[in-house]
Design an enzyme around this catalytic site. Sequence first.
Site: not given
Length: 169
Positions: A13, A55
């Site tokens: 991410n 996330d």
Amino acid sequence: FARHHLFYYGSGNPAPWNETMRPGDNKWTMTIWGRDIDTGEAKFGYQKTPHDEWDYAGVNVMMLSEQKDKDGKLRKLLTHPDRNGIVYTLDRTNGDLISANKMDDTVNWVKQVDLKTGVPIRDPEFATRMDHKATEICPSAMGYHNQGHDSYDPEKQRFFLGINHICMD
């Protein structure tokens, strides 16, 4: 007979986690990569969660299989159960998206993935922007699938994996 000398992996991410500080899709984060084993050249990249704001860090397992498609043609596939709650299947020779299905009906950050464009159609109610208090975002940052061990049974043509059922605010 085409020989595909590729290796597959996922990129994580983007940062910082605060999504308002990094506009755009944040290419090429959250991507399934197919690279030439000899040269390292990227042959394909499929971004699963553009502008990841939860996330979901999609770096986990890439399962390889050979299965027949609806026309009976044997295809080389890559299946990736992502932390974002979607199970992606790609043609591992060229990166074409075959399917993108929710692992569970409670996955709500996305309504569906457009199979023509590969882009997730998000539900704005579950966004993390600073002017909005989202609750019960599913899955949580832990993901519906994280680092568990998975397997594929070629005789039954079934995947086996463990999933989490955890949401977040």
